[in-house]
Enzyme design. Structure first.
Site, mmCIF file in Angstrom:
data_model
loop_
_atom_site.group_PDB
_atom_site.id
_atom_site.type_symbol
_atom_site.label_atom_id
_atom_site.label_comp_id
_atom_site.label_asym_id
_atom_site.label_seq_id
_atom_site.Cartn_x
_atom_site.Cartn_y
_atom_site.Cartn_z
ATOM 1 N N LYS A 207 -3.828 18.632 20.896
ATOM 2 C CA LYS A 207 -2.808 17.583 20.815
ATOM 3 C C LYS A 207 -1.950 17.777 19.564
ATOM 4 C CE LYS A 207 -2.272 12.597 20.511
ATOM 5 N NZ LYS A 207 -2.886 11.281 20.565
ATOM 6 N N GLU A 213 -10.559 24.428 14.122
ATOM 7 C CA GLU A 213 -11.398 25.186 15.056
ATOM 8 C C GLU A 213 -10.546 25.892 16.105
ATOM 9 O OE1 GLU A 213 -11.833 22.041 14.147
ATOM 10 O OE2 GLU A 213 -13.957 21.499 14.021
ATOM 11 N N GLY A 267 -6.526 11.625 22.422
ATOM 12 C CA GLY A 267 -7.210 12.894 22.724
ATOM 13 C C GLY A 267 -8.336 12.728 23.719
ATOM 14 N N ARG A 268 -9.178 11.714 23.520
ATOM 15 C CA ARG A 268 -10.350 11.567 24.404
ATOM 16 C C ARG A 268 -10.003 10.900 25.729
ATOM 17 N NH1 ARG A 268 -10.600 9.148 19.680
ATOM 18 N NH2 ARG A 268 -10.521 6.893 19.539
ATOM 19 N N HIS A 384 -39.132 15.344 32.192
ATOM 20 C CA HIS A 384 -40.154 16.227 31.605
ATOM 21 C C HIS A 384 -39.875 16.488 30.135
ATOM 22 C CE1 HIS A 384 -42.106 16.980 35.463
ATOM 23 N NE2 HIS A 384 -40.897 16.774 35.941
ATOM 24 N N LYS A 512 -13.480 16.701 7.439
ATOM 25 C CA LYS A 512 -12.450 17.752 7.485
ATOM 26 C C LYS A 512 -11.881 17.977 6.090
ATOM 27 C CE LYS A 512 -10.335 16.595 11.970
ATOM 28 N NZ LYS A 512 -9.076 16.129 12.562
HETATM 29 O O1 F6P Z 1 -12.513 14.738 16.746
HETATM 30 C C1 F6P Z 1 -11.285 14.264 16.304
HETATM 31 C C2 F6P Z 1 -10.175 14.653 17.227
HETATM 32 O O2 F6P Z 1 -8.986 14.211 16.706
HETATM 33 C C3 F6P Z 1 -10.366 14.135 18.640
HETATM 34 O O3 F6P Z 1 -10.007 12.831 18.808
HETATM 35 C C4 F6P Z 1 -9.584 15.115 19.416
HETATM 36 O O4 F6P Z 1 -9.912 15.050 20.755
HETATM 37 C C5 F6P Z 1 -10.012 16.396 18.748
HETATM 38 O O5 F6P Z 1 -10.107 16.065 17.390
HETATM 39 C C6 F6P Z 1 -9.109 17.572 18.963
HETATM 40 O O6 F6P Z 1 -7.827 17.374 18.445
HETATM 41 P P1 F6P Z 1 -6.593 18.229 18.898
HETATM 42 O O7 F6P Z 1 -6.424 18.072 20.356
HETATM 43 O O8 F6P Z 1 -5.427 17.690 18.133
HETATM 44 O O9 F6P Z 1 -6.858 19.665 18.546
#
Ligand code: F6P
Length: 546
Positions: A207, A213, A267-268, A384, A512
């Protein structure tokens, strides 16, 4: 006057009822009402929810309905639908339902209809999926795409990954989708080692397009590709999904290879937007449309159904009841479906990132529990592993079972056994087994009195463990869309009841920030001055490794 969960009239009534209900056993409730299933189950579209095994009675349910009205949930729904900036800490509207809206009515954000843009991107996705799937989209060496790798994390990974796995019966034979999220190079390296750059397409899904990452994985993926195919190949092997056009361009992705979404999509909650591109590629666009239609059906149900018959509302009210009035600290998700194995991961972000908060909409510290800890595992694997603790560990653990009436992979001999196990677990957790019952059972089995005395206490099950069972007709794109949208709306209602902003995630930022500060220390370009001795010690220990 701001709504307060604990001090509202309904909240006070619920506290009293909670005290009473803590003394009662589900066995008693079933004995007192032979029609609990009829009184405490609901359906919407293809989903059925049986919550007869929750520790509620008609009075507590009525008080929960009163809570819904006192918290003015319907007014909050209207605010969301009208495009108000209900995500007040980020000054954003919350309109993910627009992404699956197929009606002609406009959906406004700051006075502008968002639907033309939504339709434009959907059409772009549809064209792209068709080109990739029928082989018109060729890689730099003229070969068709056989593998798609989604590079994203959190909401840019979990939704499409969960749904892609859930809908494996829809996967087209010519294309496989992979999901790489972790910063640990092992994730990317082990995924790429099976793939051929000439037939691989990367979707960079972010987003913000600033997530460490994802950008690190994207850079490494690009190096891997360029090493074999050269720099010019990037245009045929990378596309991006983002709200950040400038950063996408800076990465070197052409405008026509960018799939846009907007800041009013959290995002979620973004699975329905272009973030769903790897899913659409992995199940085909018609199935993706059916998935959106399932979610839209749940939207219509949620928006237009009175609380007494409203499924997301009921699940949210039961969660507040268990968490704030019966004292549960957790909820366990138990899908009796291997295909839904990842659902608990997805819901961990959806629920805990949304409502794992301690400050209310007025900026004040709350004095009640918010999101419970969500965990889970597909049945029967969990049986289990950790069910022992649910049965006899002495904690209150509300359970959520999910069962499918029809198997998605109907191998003879499997599905009826799976259903028997699912329903047996919820029955056992509700009923328990008393010492007298255990002793009688052991006597009937002919065991000696000394053995009965020694072993009977171990075989007692307290029961009274509340559960809801969600029943889906089958797992298909439509029912999965309904199910996921059900959880989204549940999260929204809980945010209102807990008086939280469910749509920000400041809790993720601190780590972060610190990681950015530690990186130069780990790389050896800054010293460890000012670090606590534990952190400094760990870094020193790593840097001694040759
Ligand atoms: O974990 C924090 C967050 O901002 C989430 O809400 C989001 O889904 C994720 O990081 C990834 O963010 P982006 O889509 O901006 O890379």
């Amino acid at each position: 006057m701001t709504f307060s969960l604990i001090d509202s009239a309904a909240g006070r009534a619920l506290r009293r009822q909670g005290e009473t209900m803590r003394q009662r056993h589900l066995r008693e409730l079933f004995a007192a009402d032979g029609k609990r299933f009829r009184h405490f189950s609901l359906s919407s579209g293809s989903l059925l929810a049986d919550f007869a095994k929750q520790r509620i009675d008609a009075d507590s349910l009525a008080a929960l309905h009163a809570l819904w009205h006192e918290a003015e949930v319907p007014a909050w729904i209207a605010r969301m639908r009208n495009g108000e900036a209900i995500n007040h800490t980020e000054r954003r509207a919350v309109l993910h339902h627009a992404l699956r809206h197929s009606g002609a009515e406009p959906i406004l954000c700051n006075g502008r209809d968002v639907m033309p843009e939504v339709r434009r991107v959907l059409a772009q996705m549809e064209r792209f999926c068709a080109e990739v799937l029928d082989g018109r989209w060729r890689g730099a060496r003229g070969e068709p795409i056989r593998n798609v790798v989604n590079l994203g994390i959190g909401g840019s990974d979990l939704g499409p990954k969960t749904a892609y796995q859930a809908l494996s019966a829809c996967h087209p034979p010519q294309l496989q989708v992979h999901f790489v999220s972790n910063l640990d190079g092992a994730h990317l390296a082990t995924t790429l080692q099976k793939l051929d750059p000439a037939t691989t397409l990367f979707v960079i899904a972010s987003k913000t397009f600033t997530t460490q990452e994802t950008l690190q994985n994207a850079r490494s993926a690009r190096d891997w590709l360029v090493a074999t195919l050269g720099e010019a190949a990037v245009a045929r092997h990378f596309v991006a999904v983002s709200t950040n056009r400038a950063e996408v361009t800076r990465f070197g992705i052409a405008a026509e290879n960018m799939f846009e979404f907007w800041d009013w999509v959290g995002g979620r909650f973004s699975l329905w937007s272009a973030i769903g591109l790897p899913l659409a590629l992995g199940i085909g666009f018609d199935n993706f449309r059916a998935f959106l239609a399932g979610a839209a059906a749940m939207d219509a149900h949620f928006f237009d159904t009175p609380v007494e018959r409203n499924l997301p509302a009921t699940l949210a009210l039961l969660e507040v009841w268990n968490t704030d009035f019966l004292g549960a600290e957790t909820r366990v998700l138990l899908p009796y479906s291997q295909s839904l194995e990842l659902l608990s991961h997805y819901l961990q972000q959806l629920e805990m990132e949304s409502n794992g908060k301690q400050v209310d909409r007025q900026g004040l510290r709350v004095d009640y529990a918010t999101a419970p800890i969500l965990w889970g595992e597909a049945g029967t694997n969990g049986q289990h592993a950790f069910y022992q603790l649910i049965h006899q560990g002495g904690r209150l653990i509300p359970c959520e079972f999910i069962a499918l009436r029809e198997a998605d992979y109907p191998l003879p001999g499997h599905h009826d056994k799976l259903l028997a196990n699912c329903f047996a677990q919820s029955e056992a957790l509700m009923r328990g087994k008393t010492l007298e019952e255990v002793r009688a059972e052991m006597q009937a089995a002919g065991l000696a009195a000394t053995e009965i005395d020694a072993l009977a206490p171990y075989r007692v099950f307290p029961g009274n463990q509340p559960s809801t069972t969600l029943l889906l007709p089958r797992l298909d794109p439509h029912s999965l869309g309904e199910l996921i949208a059900l959880y989204e709306h549940k999260v929204f209602v809980l945010g209102v009841l807990w008086n939280l902003n469910s749509f920000d995630q400041w809790g993720v930022e601190f780590g972060k920030q610190l990681a950015n500060r530690l990186l130069p220390v780990i790389e050896g370009t800054a010293d460890a001055d000012g670090l606590d001795s534990s952190t400094a010690g760990l870094i020193a220990a790593c840097r001694k490794i040759p």
